[in-house]
Design an enzyme around this catalytic site. Structure first.
Site, PDB file in Angstrom:
ATOM      1  N   HIS A  78      58.377  90.697  69.046  1.00 13.67           N
ATOM      2  CA  HIS A  78      58.101  91.753  70.021  1.00 13.67           C
ATOM      3  C   HIS A  78      59.361  92.160  70.786  1.00 13.67           C
ATOM      4  O   HIS A  78      59.402  93.245  71.362  1.00 13.67           O
ATOM      5  CB  HIS A  78      57.034  91.268  70.999  1.00 13.67           C
ATOM      6  N   ASN A 104      53.520  96.052  77.958  1.00 11.72           N
ATOM      7  CA  ASN A 104      52.464  97.047  78.141  1.00 11.72           C
ATOM      8  C   ASN A 104      52.617  97.872  79.418  1.00 11.72           C
ATOM      9  O   ASN A 104      51.778  98.718  79.701  1.00 11.72           O
ATOM     10  CB  ASN A 104      51.076  96.383  78.089  1.00 11.72           C
ATOM     11  N   ASP A 128      59.390  97.203  68.033  1.00 11.41           N
ATOM     12  CA  ASP A 128      58.881  96.503  66.851  1.00 11.41           C
ATOM     13  C   ASP A 128      57.720  97.265  66.227  1.00 11.41           C
ATOM     14  O   ASP A 128      56.963  97.928  66.927  1.00 11.41           O
ATOM     15  CB  ASP A 128      58.436  95.094  67.224  1.00 11.41           C
ATOM     16  N   ASN A 167      51.336  98.837  72.410  1.00  3.99           N
ATOM     17  CA  ASN A 167      51.048  98.970  73.840  1.00  3.99           C
ATOM     18  C   ASN A 167      52.240  99.434  74.672  1.00  3.99           C
ATOM     19  O   ASN A 167      52.064 100.154  75.654  1.00  3.99           O
ATOM     20  CB  ASN A 167      50.481  97.666  74.404  1.00  3.99           C
TER      21      ASN A 167
END
Length: 185
Positions: free
Chosen positions: A19, A66, A91, A112
């Site tokens: 991530h 997020n 990513d 997100n």
């Protein structure tokens, strides 16, 4: 002025995770351009430099993935920059490890961090580099996958993708994006 943003999660425990590949690319750009990312503004860590006389900012939001838009929009506003000057690196589960894709605009695709950016910027019309991190293995959740580390056999491919993405991000500061896309896609 140009703003290159890498998406990721703050904190050492997320370093090297799938991530955080956006952060990894921004760090690679910083090394290429000799820019230190150590200043703080708009809930993010940033550095600045110049390429051919143009000011370049590198930003790593520190809001968690997020909520990335909560950092990027205020940063753009503070420096009176337009969305056209923005490149976001993140990513992508739908690309294999080692592959990158450049796009002039697009949807969040279930990501997100990108959902937050689109919501806060009010548009999905901004440039991006998607870095492949592959789909989860059988029995592995998406969260386990993206917060996990690369397998030994993936390390060379992701390292090459990070370097190529950094090269593409640097090219974004010098050339029309369509030309950059044609070179790196």
């Amino acid at each position: 002025m140009k703003l290159i943003v890498g998406l990721g999660n703050p904190g050492a425990k997320y370093d090297g995770t799938r991530h955080n590949v956006g952060f990894d690319v921004v760090d690679a750009v910083a090394r290429r351009l000799n820019i230190e990312i150590k200043q703080s503004k708009a809930n993010g860590l940033y550095g600045e430099g110049r390429i051919d006389g143009e000011k370049i900012f590198l930003l790593k939001p520190q809001t968690f993935m997020n909520r990335s838009g909560e950092s990027v929009r205020p940063f753009l506003e503070y420096y009176n920059m337009e969305v056209e000057d923005l490149l976001v690196i993140y990513d992508d589960l739908d690309l294999p490890v080692g592959k990158i894709r450049l796009r002039q605009k697009g949807s969040a695709g279930g990501h997100n961090g990108m959902k937050s950016l689109i919501a806060h910027l009010g548009t999905s019309d901004f440039k991006r580099i998607r870095v492949g991190v592959d789909r989860p293995a059988p029995g592995e959740t998406v969260v386990q996958h993206v917060l996990g580390r690369y397998r030994p056999e993936e390390k060379d491919a992701i390292s090459e993708a990070i370097d190529l993405s950094a090269e593409a991000a640097e090219a974004f500061t010098k050339k029309p994006f369509l030309e950059v896309m044609n070179t790196f896609n």
